[in-house]
Design an enzyme around this catalytic site. Sequence first.
Site, PDB file in Angstrom:
ATOM      1  N   TYR A   1      24.467  56.365  39.261  1.00 26.62           N
ATOM      2  CA  TYR A   1      23.058  55.625  39.064  1.00 26.62           C
ATOM      3  C   TYR A   1      23.231  54.546  38.404  1.00 26.62           C
ATOM      4  CZ  TYR A   1      18.071  56.115  37.737  1.00 26.62           C
ATOM      5  OH  TYR A   1      16.825  55.770  37.545  1.00 26.62           O
TER       6      TYR A   1
ATOM      7  N   TYR B   1      16.264  50.116  44.667  1.00 26.13           N
ATOM      8  CA  TYR B   1      16.102  51.189  43.549  1.00 26.13           C
ATOM      9  C   TYR B   1      15.286  52.462  44.288  1.00 26.13           C
ATOM     10  CZ  TYR B   1      15.000  52.599  38.884  1.00 26.13           C
ATOM     11  OH  TYR B   1      15.108  53.176  37.779  1.00 26.13           O
TER      12      TYR B   1
END
Length: 376
Positions: free
Chosen positions: A280, A330
């Site tokens: 992440y 994203y």
Amino acid sequence: MDNELKSLRDQIAVVGVGTTAYGSFPETDDYGLGAAAFKQALDDSGLEKKVIDGLLVCRVPYYGRMGEMLGLDPRWTMSLPPHGRMSGMAVIEAMMALHCGAADYVALIYTNIGRSRRMNYGGEETGFWDPWGFTSPGAAHAMMFRMHMEKYGTTTRQLAEVSVAFRKHALLNPDAVMKKPMTIEDHEESRPIVEPLRLFDYCLINDGAVCMIMTTKDRAKDLKQKPVLISGIGAQESFSEASISNFALDFWHGATSKAGAEAFAMAGVGTNDIDVLLAYDNFSPTVLFTLEGLGFCGQGEAGGFVEGGTLALGGELPTNTDGGHLSNSYMQGWALNIEAVRQVRGDCGARQVKDCEVALYAQATPCSRAIVYTAG
């Protein structure tokens, strides 16, 4: 680890994946994007729509409307809030639903219209408790990285290795948003946002959607795609220190190490077995914190570890091979899970990791998650 949880190793499979294009799409909405990703995943799996009896949505305004648009009548549903950590939680929740028989085939859909609707991820729109009005996730990560610099001697040139490696991968990904090559010097000369973080340390807010279809291993045997098995999962919350969502004095090391250790133990693998890491990366420092928490290097050693192209294709630990949040888009971890599946399948073309059999998705956050994907 609980033996009953460990018994779930290799019992649940991902059988279909789909992603939309990423960009600015003011002509559509959450539901239109979600429907497009669902159709792609359904086609990818070869399943008929009528067999989908589980629906999990994240960042979708209303799960019922999503189901109506897709023409589904599921017997199991779940709607998750719009936090990035949900990309790990969702996969685990769907596993549990499939294991206990609440559903046979679950579609997981994530949507985001942050670019066309000018989502700021901070300011008055935040629903978190943030002392002194400190609502900017980027500012919180900047302060954490400054602590890392002061405590361990980490440099911004070392941090640049993360952004540069991921940009190289994006250049090999036809669907990635960023297509301009980047060097360490480009990173160092880009404009500051919140020092010591610069423009290329921040993720790319875009419109887009992602869909995964999961089922049991037995049901996956004769489907269109080679199943990708979920071999290990790990989870650890860390609320006792603080509920501030984007800051931790230990760089989330405790939570990340526990989640990683649990996933590794369940899957029967270690750091040396990981062929590709999907970390992440809402901000580039998070990747350094993840590497340390998972044990790929010692605490405080991530800066030196990533030097010399360690995270790039052909390096010791290829990471975020789709370009990640920093150069692909994203999608709050969801697209990284898709990349994990595609890498294990061998479907990634020019960015494919050779002989990829084990992919790890991991989040270093107050709610850390780790998921090990393996070839079925």
